[in-house]
Design a protein around this motif. Structure first.
Motif, PDB file in Angstrom:
ATOM      1  N   TRP A 101      39.038  53.464  37.550  1.00 25.80           N
ATOM      2  CA  TRP A 101      40.027  54.148  36.752  1.00 25.80           C
ATOM      3  C   TRP A 101      39.329  55.086  35.767  1.00 25.80           C
ATOM      4  N   GLU A 103      40.165  55.305  32.699  1.00 24.48           N
ATOM      5  CA  GLU A 103      40.180  54.607  31.431  1.00 24.48           C
ATOM      6  C   GLU A 103      39.683  53.185  31.637  1.00 24.48           C
ATOM      7  N   THR A 104      39.008  52.669  30.607  1.00 20.52           N
ATOM      8  CA  THR A 104      38.583  51.286  30.658  1.00 20.52           C
ATOM      9  C   THR A 104      39.701  50.385  30.160  1.00 20.52           C
ATOM     10  N   THR A 105      39.604  49.139  30.538  1.00 25.08           N
ATOM     11  CA  THR A 105      40.557  48.143  30.080  1.00 25.08           C
ATOM     12  C   THR A 105      39.820  46.853  29.798  1.00 25.08           C
ATOM     13  N   THR A 107      38.807  43.164  30.192  1.00 20.71           N
ATOM     14  CA  THR A 107      38.696  42.255  31.319  1.00 20.71           C
ATOM     15  C   THR A 107      38.023  40.979  30.836  1.00 20.71           C
ATOM     16  N   ARG A 111      35.091  45.401  28.557  1.00 20.70           N
ATOM     17  CA  ARG A 111      35.820  46.578  29.008  1.00 20.70           C
ATOM     18  C   ARG A 111      35.195  47.121  30.283  1.00 20.70           C
ATOM     19  N   SER A 112      36.045  47.510  31.191  1.00 15.44           N
ATOM     20  CA  SER A 112      35.595  47.943  32.503  1.00 15.44           C
ATOM     21  C   SER A 112      36.509  49.019  33.041  1.00 15.44           C
ATOM     22  N   GLU A 113      35.921  49.881  33.862  1.00 14.82           N
ATOM     23  CA  GLU A 113      36.707  50.879  34.580  1.00 14.82           C
ATOM     24  C   GLU A 113      37.429  50.269  35.779  1.00 14.82           C
ATOM     25  N   TYR A 114      37.088  49.046  36.090  1.00 13.51           N
ATOM     26  CA  TYR A 114      37.783  48.326  37.147  1.00 13.51           C
ATOM     27  C   TYR A 114      38.829  47.439  36.493  1.00 13.51           C
ATOM     28  N   HIS A 115      40.055  47.706  36.788  1.00 13.81           N
ATOM     29  CA  HIS A 115      41.157  47.096  36.070  1.00 13.81           C
ATOM     30  C   HIS A 115      41.634  45.786  36.651  1.00 13.81           C
ATOM     31  N   TYR A 116      41.243  45.492  37.865  1.00 16.36           N
ATOM     32  CA  TYR A 116      41.794  44.322  38.533  1.00 16.36           C
ATOM     33  C   TYR A 116      40.748  43.227  38.653  1.00 16.36           C
TER      34      TYR A 116
END
Length: 126
Positions: A101, A103-105, A107, A111-116
């Protein structure tokens, strides 16, 4: 809602083996990154293994030669085969992946660019 469900964790003696499975609710595309992270008690998360865009794989130095990441395309499952387990391998293992992604989220591993990310599965080696 998107889910990645990990399974296969448990308690094993030193030198034993486990195979973790990750079943995403999304279809794993060829250009997706799939990875395994782990968090030992009281420690920061560590990337255990990561698929590469060229089809190759990366491993943490601590698990090279012992762990293998693989994927069953027909079943849409990612595996982590763990052999010759050591007490230092103890921790919660998380499966993550999908597309990057912009944007980071937050986790389980920061925080990661992989949201899942999955909820994790406990591995205990003693």
């Amino acid at each position: 809602h998107v889910q990645l469900v990990e399974s296969g964790g448990g308690s094993v003696q030193t030198g034993g083996s486990l195979r973790l499975s990750c079943k995403p609710s999304f279809f794993i595309l060829d250009d997706f990154d799939m990875m395994w992270y782990r968090q030992a008690p009281g420690n920061e998360c560590e990337e255990v293994s990561h698929t590469r865009s060229d089809g190759g794989t990366d491993y943490a130095e601590s698990v090279k030669g012992r762990f293998t990441i693989s994927q069953d395309n027909a079943e849409n499952v990612v595996y982590l085969q763990m052999n010759r387990l050591q007490p230092q391998d103890t921790g919660v293992y998380y499966c993550a992946g999908g597309r990057k992604w912009t944007e980071t989220t937050d986790t389980p591993c920061g925080r990661s660019e992989y949201h899942y990310w999955g909820q994790g599965t406990q591995v205990t080696v003693s």
